[in-house]
Design a protein around this motif. Structure first.
Motif, short mmCIF file in Angstrom:
data_model
loop_
_atom_site.label_atom_id
_atom_site.label_comp_id
_atom_site.label_asym_id
_atom_site.label_seq_id
_atom_site.Cartn_x
_atom_site.Cartn_y
_atom_site.Cartn_z
N ILE A 42 31.42 38.33 38.88
CA ILE A 42 31.08 39.39 39.83
C ILE A 42 29.59 39.68 39.62
CG2 ILE A 42 31.47 41.79 40.50
CD1 ILE A 42 33.89 40.06 41.10
N THR A 43 28.78 39.24 40.55
CA THR A 43 27.32 39.39 40.44
C THR A 43 26.78 40.24 41.58
OG1 THR A 43 26.83 37.44 41.80
CG2 THR A 43 27.19 37.06 39.43
N ALA A 44 25.50 40.49 41.54
CA ALA A 44 24.83 41.26 42.58
C ALA A 44 24.83 40.51 43.91
CB ALA A 44 23.41 41.59 42.17
N ASP A 45 25.08 39.20 43.87
CA ASP A 45 25.12 38.40 45.10
C ASP A 45 26.33 38.72 45.97
OD1 ASP A 45 22.81 37.13 44.25
OD2 ASP A 45 23.89 35.44 43.38
N VAL A 51 33.78 42.09 47.09
CA VAL A 51 34.45 42.54 45.87
C VAL A 51 35.73 43.28 46.24
CG1 VAL A 51 34.26 43.95 43.79
CG2 VAL A 51 32.29 42.61 44.57
N GLN A 52 35.67 44.14 47.25
CA GLN A 52 36.85 44.88 47.68
C GLN A 52 37.96 43.92 48.10
OE1 GLN A 52 37.25 48.35 47.60
NE2 GLN A 52 39.39 47.81 47.97
N ARG A 53 37.61 42.88 48.84
CA ARG A 53 38.61 41.92 49.30
C ARG A 53 39.27 41.20 48.13
NH1 ARG A 53 42.75 40.82 51.85
NH2 ARG A 53 43.01 38.70 52.55
N LEU A 54 38.50 40.83 47.12
CA LEU A 54 39.07 40.17 45.93
C LEU A 54 40.08 41.09 45.25
CD1 LEU A 54 35.83 38.54 44.50
CD2 LEU A 54 37.77 37.33 45.55
N PHE A 55 39.74 42.37 45.14
CA PHE A 55 40.67 43.33 44.53
C PHE A 55 41.89 43.55 45.41
CE2 PHE A 55 37.35 44.61 41.51
CZ PHE A 55 38.12 44.76 40.37
N HIS A 90 25.79 40.95 33.69
CA HIS A 90 25.09 42.21 33.92
C HIS A 90 24.13 42.09 35.10
CE1 HIS A 90 23.49 46.12 33.21
NE2 HIS A 90 22.28 45.63 33.26
N HIS A 91 24.27 43.01 36.03
CA HIS A 91 23.41 42.99 37.22
C HIS A 91 23.11 44.38 37.74
CE1 HIS A 91 26.99 43.88 39.53
NE2 HIS A 91 27.57 42.88 38.93
N GLY A 92 23.37 45.39 36.94
CA GLY A 92 23.06 46.74 37.36
C GLY A 92 24.24 47.51 37.89
N ARG A 93 25.34 46.85 38.23
CA ARG A 93 26.54 47.54 38.69
C ARG A 93 27.44 47.73 37.47
NH1 ARG A 93 29.89 45.73 43.98
NH2 ARG A 93 28.31 44.13 43.93
N SER A 94 27.87 48.93 37.21
CA SER A 94 28.68 49.18 36.01
C SER A 94 30.09 48.61 36.16
CB SER A 94 28.74 50.67 35.72
OG SER A 94 29.60 51.31 36.64
N LEU A 95 30.69 48.25 35.03
CA LEU A 95 32.07 47.76 35.06
C LEU A 95 33.03 48.79 35.66
CD1 LEU A 95 32.42 45.77 31.74
CD2 LEU A 95 32.69 44.89 34.05
N PRO A 96 32.95 50.06 35.26
CA PRO A 96 33.84 51.03 35.89
C PRO A 96 33.67 51.12 37.41
CG PRO A 96 32.96 51.94 33.87
CD PRO A 96 32.20 50.66 34.15
N ALA A 97 32.44 50.99 37.89
CA ALA A 97 32.21 51.01 39.34
C ALA A 97 32.86 49.80 40.01
CB ALA A 97 30.72 51.05 39.64
N VAL A 98 32.81 48.65 39.36
CA VAL A 98 33.47 47.46 39.90
C VAL A 98 34.98 47.69 39.95
CG1 VAL A 98 33.97 45.01 39.50
CG2 VAL A 98 31.63 45.87 39.22
N ALA A 99 35.54 48.23 38.86
CA ALA A 99 36.99 48.46 38.80
C ALA A 99 37.45 49.51 39.81
CB ALA A 99 37.39 48.86 37.39
N VAL A 121 37.70 45.81 31.34
CA VAL A 121 37.16 44.94 30.31
C VAL A 121 36.31 43.85 30.96
CG1 VAL A 121 37.73 43.42 28.38
CG2 VAL A 121 39.26 45.31 28.95
N GLY A 122 35.07 43.72 30.53
CA GLY A 122 34.22 42.62 30.97
C GLY A 122 34.48 41.42 30.09
#
Length: 142
Positions: A42-45, A51-55, A90-99, A121-122
């Motif tokens: 999961i990168t900034a790209d 990301v929402q669709r993957l989840f 690491h790309h500036g987006r926090s793991l909790p924000a991704v989750a 968990v990363g």
């Protein structure tokens, strides 16, 4: 309950297990018809929509697995726990924000606010080079 079939396990385990009213899914990656919808970290790209669709796919698989151990008159009453594994660079987006994308997916699918606990968990790698994996523990009720 949904009519979506439980995903086929990728190894020697069950897609979900149950004890009384508690059901737990195996770790679910974003597979559609057995094929990963994305690979790599999961990168900034990746856009938020990607990301929402993957989840949505992974969480849908987890819920389908749990529904697969329910009787026809039962449903998922609530989610107790969600564990999120993210292949992460690491790309500036926090793991909790991704989750949080996973929490939103569950809330949308179950049409109820998420009131459970979450662990994020990363990791360096996931099966098949999947970008994420989720595991859900739920309460099942008539």
């Amino acid at each position: 309950m949904t009519s979506t079939p439980a995903p086929r396990p990728q190894g020697r385990y069950q897609a979900a297990a149950r004890h009384r009213e508690i059901a737990i899914s195996a770790g679910m990656t974003p597979r559609e018809d057995g094929v990963l919808a994305g690979t790599g970290a999961i990168t900034a790209d990746l856009t938020d929509a990607q990301v929402q669709r993957l989840f949505e796919i992974a969480c849908g698989n987890a819920l389908a697995a749990i529904n697969g151990v329910c009787s026809p008159d039962e449903h998922i009453e609530s989610v107790l726990q969600m564990v999120v594994y993210v292949k992460y660079e690491h790309h500036g987006r926090s793991l909790p924000a991704v989750a949080d994308f996973g929490v939103r997916a569950l809330e949308t699918m179950l049409q109820t606010p998420f009131t459970g606990v979450r662990t994020t968990v990363g990791v360096e790698s996931l099966p098949g080079d999947a970008p994420l994996e989720v595991q859900v523990t739920a309460v099942v009720a008539p």
